[in-house]
Scaffold this motif. Sequence first.
Motif, mmCIF file in Angstrom:
data_model
loop_
_atom_site.group_PDB
_atom_site.id
_atom_site.type_symbol
_atom_site.label_atom_id
_atom_site.label_comp_id
_atom_site.label_asym_id
_atom_site.label_seq_id
_atom_site.Cartn_x
_atom_site.Cartn_y
_atom_site.Cartn_z
ATOM 1 N N ALA A 40 1.345 8.367 -3.422
ATOM 2 C CA ALA A 40 0.942 8.938 -4.719
ATOM 3 C C ALA A 40 -0.407 9.650 -4.622
ATOM 4 C CB ALA A 40 0.901 7.847 -5.780
ATOM 5 N N LEU A 41 -1.354 9.069 -3.892
ATOM 6 C CA LEU A 41 -2.665 9.683 -3.738
ATOM 7 C C LEU A 41 -2.575 11.008 -2.987
ATOM 8 C CD1 LEU A 41 -5.032 6.661 -2.937
ATOM 9 C CD2 LEU A 41 -5.219 8.235 -4.877
ATOM 10 N N GLY A 90 7.143 1.412 -15.060
ATOM 11 C CA GLY A 90 7.424 2.841 -14.993
ATOM 12 C C GLY A 90 7.370 3.496 -16.359
ATOM 13 N N VAL A 91 7.924 2.825 -17.366
ATOM 14 C CA VAL A 91 7.903 3.346 -18.747
ATOM 15 C C VAL A 91 6.460 3.454 -19.241
ATOM 16 C CG1 VAL A 91 8.537 2.873 -21.134
ATOM 17 C CG2 VAL A 91 10.205 2.503 -19.315
ATOM 18 N N LEU A 148 3.797 7.868 -8.946
ATOM 19 C CA LEU A 148 4.113 6.439 -8.858
ATOM 20 C C LEU A 148 5.475 6.152 -9.479
ATOM 21 C CD1 LEU A 148 0.792 4.511 -9.691
ATOM 22 C CD2 LEU A 148 1.948 4.666 -7.490
ATOM 23 N N VAL A 149 5.729 6.756 -10.636
ATOM 24 C CA VAL A 149 7.023 6.559 -11.301
ATOM 25 C C VAL A 149 8.156 7.136 -10.452
ATOM 26 C CG1 VAL A 149 8.406 7.035 -13.360
ATOM 27 C CG2 VAL A 149 5.965 6.558 -13.590
ATOM 28 N N LEU A 150 7.936 8.314 -9.861
ATOM 29 C CA LEU A 150 8.956 8.910 -9.000
ATOM 30 C C LEU A 150 9.315 8.016 -7.821
ATOM 31 C CD1 LEU A 150 8.004 12.703 -8.654
ATOM 32 C CD2 LEU A 150 9.726 11.670 -10.133
ATOM 33 N N MET A 151 8.350 7.235 -7.362
ATOM 34 C CA MET A 151 8.575 6.371 -6.204
ATOM 35 C C MET A 151 9.378 5.112 -6.549
ATOM 36 S SD MET A 151 7.322 7.767 -3.546
ATOM 37 C CE MET A 151 7.445 6.329 -2.484
ATOM 38 N N ALA A 163 0.800 -1.231 0.000
ATOM 39 C CA ALA A 163 0.000 0.000 0.000
ATOM 40 C C ALA A 163 0.825 1.269 0.000
ATOM 41 C CB ALA A 163 -0.936 0.011 1.209
ATOM 42 N N LYS A 164 2.062 1.213 0.479
ATOM 43 C CA LYS A 164 2.857 2.420 0.718
ATOM 44 C C LYS A 164 2.928 3.350 -0.490
ATOM 45 C CE LYS A 164 7.652 3.771 1.688
ATOM 46 N NZ LYS A 164 9.017 3.272 1.981
#
Length: 277
Positions: A141-142, A210-211, A176-179, A135-136
């Motif tokens: 992101a949310l 991520g892509v 999400l991608v940044l994470m 979940a993290k």
Amino acid sequence: MKVLKSVFNFYINSSIHVAFAVYAMTWVTLISFDLPYDENVLYFVFCATITAYNFIKYFGLAKFHHRSLANWLRIIQLFSAVAFVLMCYYLFQLSLRTLTLIGFLAAATFLYAIPLIPKKYLFDEQQNLREISGAKIYVIALVWCFVSVLLPIMNAGIELSADTWIALFQRFCYVLVLMLPFEIRDLNYDSLKLATIPQKIGIKKTKIIGVLLLMVFMMLEFFKDEIDDTSVFSTLIIMFMTLLLLIFSSKKQHKYYSAFWVEALPIFWLIILLLFT
């Protein structure tokens, strides 16, 4: 040189850098929706990010070592207290409509750090949101997308349009991608019970996801009713910058690779927009 390194470490460890990142992302929203610079929203977001991140990062340390806190932790606590006071000041400058959203985000942040959730929903002894399997990354992101997209729009009194929801989903995908580089970096340290994306599918497939998310992030720009050349250009540039940092991320990355460079991407995004607007 030693002094400069200490100052830089404080800049990172006290969450000033991540606060600038969220601040920048919120300003990107104001520019994208042709809204004026809103110092109350932006300064609130900056101070609230420092307060929230330091609360999450250092709550456990302060709880168990409050009688013998290291000097650096005491300084960060004092700095966080100042940020909290400023956050409260700017909070009361915001609209009532915005305060409702902030209440929801504050509750999510509190549950993310404090053990209150029943153990039957968790895998570890710590009863908080970040310990729920997988979940993290989605919680973070949310919160980021609500803060950086909905908050400035709601405070401006603008009705939520189709473009708002597109921007919200776009920002969710981007965060999400940044994470992902952080999750790849932490593979050697995270408990397997956290079930992070790289733990479940491996580094290569994580980068592929991520892509794909970056492609969605870019394509959504063309679904907006108001399409601006500068916005498209800045989105394209930041997509490629993020793609490069994602591709070259690894378990053995430099300590500042994610903590500084990846976290700085929203700041670069803002700079690109300001230069070409």
